[in-house]
Design an enzyme around this catalytic site. Sequence first.
Site, PDB file in Angstrom:
ATOM      1  N   TYR A  84     -34.937  19.686  45.693  1.00 42.28           N
ATOM      2  CA  TYR A  84     -36.183  18.872  45.550  1.00 42.28           C
ATOM      3  C   TYR A  84     -35.945  17.331  45.650  1.00 42.28           C
ATOM      4  CZ  TYR A  84     -39.105  22.650  44.561  1.00 42.28           C
ATOM      5  OH  TYR A  84     -39.946  23.948  44.786  1.00 42.28           O
ATOM      6  N   ILE A  85     -34.555  16.985  45.231  1.00 42.22           N
ATOM      7  CA  ILE A  85     -34.293  15.496  45.311  1.00 42.22           C
ATOM      8  C   ILE A  85     -33.428  15.166  46.526  1.00 42.22           C
ATOM      9  CG2 ILE A  85     -33.297  13.631  43.855  1.00 42.22           C
ATOM     10  CD1 ILE A  85     -35.901  14.809  42.880  1.00 42.22           C
TER      11      ILE A  85
ATOM     12  N   THR B 137     -29.075  14.600  36.806  1.00 46.20           N
ATOM     13  CA  THR B 137     -29.270  14.170  35.305  1.00 46.20           C
ATOM     14  C   THR B 137     -27.960  14.721  34.531  1.00 46.20           C
ATOM     15  OG1 THR B 137     -31.441  14.318  35.561  1.00 46.20           O
ATOM     16  CG2 THR B 137     -30.923  14.153  33.441  1.00 46.20           C
TER      17      THR B 137
ATOM     18  N   VAL C 293     -38.580  11.004  39.764  1.00 45.35           N
ATOM     19  CA  VAL C 293     -39.929  11.155  40.449  1.00 45.35           C
ATOM     20  C   VAL C 293     -40.559  12.408  39.959  1.00 45.35           C
ATOM     21  CG1 VAL C 293     -39.045  10.170  42.505  1.00 45.35           C
ATOM     22  CG2 VAL C 293     -38.593  12.411  42.472  1.00 45.35           C
TER      23      VAL C 293
ATOM     24  N   LYS D  76     -32.205   7.462  31.368  1.00 45.15           N
ATOM     25  CA  LYS D  76     -32.771   8.688  32.103  1.00 45.15           C
ATOM     26  C   LYS D  76     -33.166   9.625  31.176  1.00 45.15           C
ATOM     27  CE  LYS D  76     -34.103  12.298  34.519  1.00 45.15           C
ATOM     28  NZ  LYS D  76     -34.821  12.509  35.303  1.00 45.15           N
TER      29      LYS D  76
ATOM     30  N   ARG E 111     -51.943   0.090  20.667  1.00 41.68           N
ATOM     31  CA  ARG E 111     -50.347   0.346  20.600  1.00 41.68           C
ATOM     32  C   ARG E 111     -50.460   1.751  20.479  1.00 41.68           C
ATOM     33  NH1 ARG E 111     -51.358  -4.656  19.253  1.00 41.68           N
ATOM     34  NH2 ARG E 111     -51.459  -3.999  17.142  1.00 41.68           N
TER      35      ARG E 111
ATOM     36  N   GLY F 138     -42.438  22.818  28.957  1.00 40.55           N
ATOM     37  CA  GLY F 138     -41.603  23.616  29.934  1.00 40.55           C
ATOM     38  C   GLY F 138     -41.173  22.681  31.114  1.00 40.55           C
TER      39      GLY F 138
ATOM     40  N   CYS G 257     -37.120  19.516  33.066  1.00 37.03           N
ATOM     41  CA  CYS G 257     -36.607  18.235  32.664  1.00 37.03           C
ATOM     42  C   CYS G 257     -36.739  18.023  31.067  1.00 37.03           C
ATOM     43  CB  CYS G 257     -37.442  17.248  33.543  1.00 37.03           C
ATOM     44  SG  CYS G 257     -37.307  17.488  35.146  1.00 37.03           S
TER      45      CYS G 257
ATOM     46  N   LYS H 119     -47.000  23.671  33.747  1.00 34.65           N
ATOM     47  CA  LYS H 119     -48.018  22.707  33.577  1.00 34.65           C
ATOM     48  C   LYS H 119     -49.062  22.913  34.798  1.00 34.65           C
ATOM     49  CE  LYS H 119     -46.176  18.425  36.354  1.00 34.65           C
ATOM     50  NZ  LYS H 119     -45.753  17.217  36.187  1.00 34.65           N
TER      51      LYS H 119
ATOM     52  N   ARG I 202     -40.372  27.809  35.954  1.00 32.62           N
ATOM     53  CA  ARG I 202     -39.324  27.496  35.095  1.00 32.62           C
ATOM     54  C   ARG I 202     -39.630  26.936  33.655  1.00 32.62           C
ATOM     55  NH1 ARG I 202     -35.899  23.767  38.968  1.00 32.62           N
ATOM     56  NH2 ARG I 202     -38.078  22.459  39.012  1.00 32.62           N
TER      57      ARG I 202
END
Length: 431
Positions: A11-12, A118, A152, A203, A243, A254, A257, A314, A321
């Site tokens: 994907y990246i 990552t 991303v 990250k 704030r 989920g 990441c 989502k 996953r």
Amino acid sequence: MQKICVIGLGYIGLPTAAIFARAGVSVVGVDVNKQVVERLNKGEIIIEEVGLPEVVKEVVESGKLRASMEPEEADAFIISVPTPIHEDCTANVEYVRSATKAIVPYLKKGNVVIVESTIPPRTMDDVVAPIIEEAGLNPKEDVALAHCPERVLPGRILIELVENTRIVGGLTPEATAKAADVYRQIVTGDVIETEAVTAEMSKLMENTFRDVNIALANELAKISARLGVDAHKVIELANKHPRVNIHQPGPGVGGHCLAVDPYFIVEKAPEEARLIQLSRDINNSMPDFVIEQIIKLTAELKEPKIALFGLTYKGNIDDVRESPAIEIVEKVLANPRYDVRVHDPHVREEQVPFPLLSFEEAVKGANLVVVLADHNEFKAIDQQALLAQMETPVVFDTKNCTNLKQEEGLTVYRIGDVIGLQAIAVKPINS
Ligand code: SAJ
């Protein structure tokens, strides 16, 4: 930069390779999957990403991008392989290790080596650099070694790879500068130079920030369910403060990441990373919280017919996953008391180990609809269709995404609402 070798065409890695090729760099993409390599050399891809098929076709036809099972000599190497987690929630950096070993025979003095995967803090120093040293090269002098995390969002990858700010952290300031120049060929956003461990940690903290804040919202939902407070109204009003930005509660966190990266920090500093670990625990507890509410909502029915809507982690994607919805569906299916129907317009049958039904089949005669993903289709669920088709029209919207109204006989609960038991009486002060 004349030539770049990208290891890992997922994907990246694939969009990254394609964008460098589009900028005029000669790119060879390397993958262990033969099908990926063969298809790419025909200008075809097997992943879904907006705009990617067109760019890949163009750069393969122009000869700027080709694929191979073996690395080749190049000016820069970009490693973009997965870092899954082990059963015990520690990072599995085996793919990063094997990718580094795979490029070592092709490395020459002056080359740039970048890891985009990552990784836990200190992986560049403790895992990658020693492999290069074992091969007889000085990792601080002979090559420019750096970490440049990808940041991303799927669906916007081609845009964000170019426009987002990039953080580049090398083992030495010279390595950082050289690696940053690689990205300056394709990035219109800022390219910020720092140290390797700072880049690794920044990250991880981006995704941890989000995970911890979602845990706070989920805890608020649980507190609200006990005290009889409207969690969603509280969030809406608190967020009027300039704030404050309380996130949204839901059935859990989920994806590959947010539900994973915080563990990379916990692993390295377990005694200090207490809030991070607790947030993971709170978010992981949400599927069971949803199940408890389902049990309360159906307690009085003999053979409850439950329609579960949404399986992805989502809305408006097909990715299941680490999805909390899958955990919920499997637990509900395991209860022999329930007649369960599962529906997700974005997921194909072969992705999941249980049958999927259409909207109509799922709601017909149902006692309860539970919404577990905020797909556009669910935001637009027709109130009249539910009233006409369900036996007892009750909806539990765990994503607070539907437009359904508490009227005409429909009962709508959201996560954080008091279900079943009365709210406990809160004692007034001084009573
Ligand atoms: N979620 C909530 N409440 C919220 C927001 C999200 O429960 O208020 C849930 C979602 O439903 C989902 C999970 O969190 O289950 C994660 O969704 P997401 O959209 O926040 O993030 P990802 O995992 O799709 O992508 C993230 C992004 N990181 C950040 O926004 C800080 C993306 O930019 C990263 O590139 C990606 O992780 C990555 O690869 O690390």
